[in-house]
Structure formats: structure tokens, C-alpha cells
Design a protein around this motif. Sequence first.
Motif, mmCIF file in Angstrom:
data_model
loop_
_atom_site.group_PDB
_atom_site.id
_atom_site.type_symbol
_atom_site.label_atom_id
_atom_site.label_comp_id
_atom_site.label_asym_id
_atom_site.label_seq_id
_atom_site.Cartn_x
_atom_site.Cartn_y
_atom_site.Cartn_z
ATOM 1 N N GLY A 34 36.146 -69.520 11.717
ATOM 2 C CA GLY A 34 34.827 -69.690 11.143
ATOM 3 C C GLY A 34 34.876 -70.239 9.738
ATOM 4 N N LEU A 35 33.876 -71.010 9.374
ATOM 5 C CA LEU A 35 33.684 -71.487 8.012
ATOM 6 C C LEU A 35 32.375 -70.879 7.530
ATOM 7 N N LEU A 36 32.486 -69.922 6.625
ATOM 8 C CA LEU A 36 31.315 -69.232 6.081
ATOM 9 C C LEU A 36 30.896 -69.877 4.771
ATOM 10 N N THR A 37 29.611 -70.164 4.632
ATOM 11 C CA THR A 37 29.054 -70.643 3.381
ATOM 12 C C THR A 37 27.986 -69.645 2.955
ATOM 13 N N LEU A 38 28.195 -69.054 1.792
ATOM 14 C CA LEU A 38 27.312 -68.006 1.273
ATOM 15 C C LEU A 38 26.746 -68.471 -0.064
ATOM 16 N N LYS A 39 25.440 -68.609 -0.139
ATOM 17 C CA LYS A 39 24.788 -69.154 -1.324
ATOM 18 C C LYS A 39 24.588 -68.077 -2.393
ATOM 19 N N PRO A 40 24.390 -68.513 -3.651
ATOM 20 C CA PRO A 40 24.111 -67.541 -4.713
ATOM 21 C C PRO A 40 22.947 -66.631 -4.318
ATOM 22 N N GLY A 41 23.106 -65.348 -4.582
ATOM 23 C CA GLY A 41 22.103 -64.351 -4.228
ATOM 24 C C GLY A 41 22.348 -63.691 -2.891
ATOM 25 N N TRP A 42 23.306 -64.235 -2.091
ATOM 26 C CA TRP A 42 23.603 -63.651 -0.784
ATOM 27 C C TRP A 42 24.287 -62.297 -0.952
ATOM 28 N N ARG A 43 23.891 -61.360 -0.097
ATOM 29 C CA ARG A 43 24.524 -60.047 -0.021
ATOM 30 C C ARG A 43 24.498 -59.608 1.446
ATOM 31 N N TRP A 44 25.659 -59.173 1.958
ATOM 32 C CA TRP A 44 25.732 -58.788 3.360
ATOM 33 C C TRP A 44 24.676 -57.741 3.704
ATOM 34 N N SER A 45 24.554 -56.690 2.890
ATOM 35 C CA SER A 45 23.649 -55.583 3.201
ATOM 36 C C SER A 45 22.175 -55.993 3.174
ATOM 37 N N GLU A 46 21.847 -57.129 2.577
ATOM 38 C CA GLU A 46 20.471 -57.616 2.570
ATOM 39 C C GLU A 46 20.221 -58.701 3.620
ATOM 40 N N HIS A 47 21.204 -59.565 3.827
ATOM 41 C CA HIS A 47 20.969 -60.770 4.620
ATOM 42 C C HIS A 47 21.619 -60.789 6.002
ATOM 43 N N VAL A 48 22.613 -59.954 6.244
ATOM 44 C CA VAL A 48 23.253 -59.928 7.563
ATOM 45 C C VAL A 48 23.107 -58.555 8.229
ATOM 46 N N GLN A 63 40.789 -64.046 5.655
ATOM 47 C CA GLN A 63 40.098 -65.239 5.190
ATOM 48 C C GLN A 63 40.748 -65.874 3.960
ATOM 49 N N TYR A 64 40.548 -67.176 3.861
ATOM 50 C CA TYR A 64 40.979 -67.956 2.710
ATOM 51 C C TYR A 64 39.727 -68.456 2.012
ATOM 52 N N GLN A 65 39.652 -68.237 0.702
ATOM 53 C CA GLN A 65 38.455 -68.579 -0.057
ATOM 54 C C GLN A 65 38.618 -69.953 -0.704
ATOM 55 N N LEU A 66 37.671 -70.842 -0.423
ATOM 56 C CA LEU A 66 37.697 -72.203 -0.957
ATOM 57 C C LEU A 66 36.935 -72.352 -2.264
ATOM 58 N N SER A 67 35.881 -71.542 -2.449
ATOM 59 C CA SER A 67 35.087 -71.663 -3.672
ATOM 60 C C SER A 67 34.333 -70.379 -3.961
ATOM 61 N N GLY A 68 33.857 -70.282 -5.210
ATOM 62 C CA GLY A 68 32.995 -69.191 -5.623
ATOM 63 C C GLY A 68 33.711 -67.880 -5.918
ATOM 64 N N ARG A 69 32.892 -66.873 -6.207
ATOM 65 C CA ARG A 69 33.373 -65.525 -6.518
ATOM 66 C C ARG A 69 32.634 -64.549 -5.608
ATOM 67 N N VAL A 99 28.827 -63.520 -6.472
ATOM 68 C CA VAL A 99 28.690 -63.307 -7.913
ATOM 69 C C VAL A 99 28.542 -64.677 -8.572
ATOM 70 N N GLY A 100 27.517 -64.851 -9.380
ATOM 71 C CA GLY A 100 27.335 -66.099 -10.108
ATOM 72 C C GLY A 100 26.507 -67.127 -9.357
ATOM 73 N N ASN A 101 26.578 -68.357 -9.852
ATOM 74 C CA ASN A 101 25.720 -69.439 -9.356
ATOM 75 C C ASN A 101 26.425 -70.439 -8.454
ATOM 76 N N GLU A 102 27.652 -70.141 -8.031
ATOM 77 C CA GLU A 102 28.393 -71.031 -7.150
ATOM 78 C C GLU A 102 28.463 -70.419 -5.753
ATOM 79 N N SER A 103 28.266 -71.249 -4.742
ATOM 80 C CA SER A 103 28.385 -70.771 -3.360
ATOM 81 C C SER A 103 29.823 -70.350 -3.073
ATOM 82 N N VAL A 104 29.954 -69.340 -2.225
ATOM 83 C CA VAL A 104 31.258 -68.916 -1.733
ATOM 84 C C VAL A 104 31.473 -69.587 -0.382
ATOM 85 N N VAL A 105 32.621 -70.223 -0.224
ATOM 86 C CA VAL A 105 32.997 -70.845 1.040
ATOM 87 C C VAL A 105 34.322 -70.234 1.462
#
Length: 118
Positions: A34-48, A63-69, A99-105
Amino acid sequence: MRKVEHKDFKKPDEIRTFEKGNLALLNIGGGAIGLLTLKPGWRWSEHVKPIAKTEWCEAPHFQYQLSGRLHIAMKDGTEFETVAGQVSCLPSGHDAWVVGNESVVLVDWSGATEYAKQ
């Protein structure tokens, strides 16, 4: 012997969308990635969580993280953050948020088949 397979996330076998994110899924080699893209403000307990209908994320991740925090909180109270270039192995029983303004991939070799499945 397995046959040669070649796939691209530009044409995934399945896309699962949820608020502030999505999962692109490839079925390959008898498994799934899977390739997960999680935008700023995403939280598992709120959105999934409303999709999963469990108290904690029960999908294990390798998992291997390509971007974000990403901040991760385990059911046992352990908390830590991951950043681009890191690999993490998460057992069932966690929450996570961007965390922050960068998407996590993330590229996820485990847990993707059931993640955010409706």
C-alpha cells in the motif's frame, strides 16, 4: 515458480479514500503493498476509526516513510515520531497523526489489505 509481475502506483488495483487521506493498493506477488498519503490534520482516531470501528488501529504496519512527520501513540503508552527515510514496524493497537504542514507518505508492506476497508 512465480511469474514476473510489474505494477505502478500510478495505476493501483484499488484506491481507498477517507477524510484527509487515501490508500493506493497493489496486489502483486501473492501479497499486497500500500501507498498511504496522509494530509496535514489527519489523525487515525478521527478519520479512519469510524471506518474501522475499533478503538485502536488493529492493522499491523511494516512501512517505509517517504515524507512528512508522523506521531504514533501505542496502546501501551509508548509514543514516538517517524520522519522521511525511516522504517517502522507497528503492531496492532495504535493511533497516529500527521505533525506539521507536510503530508505523510508511507509505503506499507503489512496491514494494507485491511486498512480503511469499508
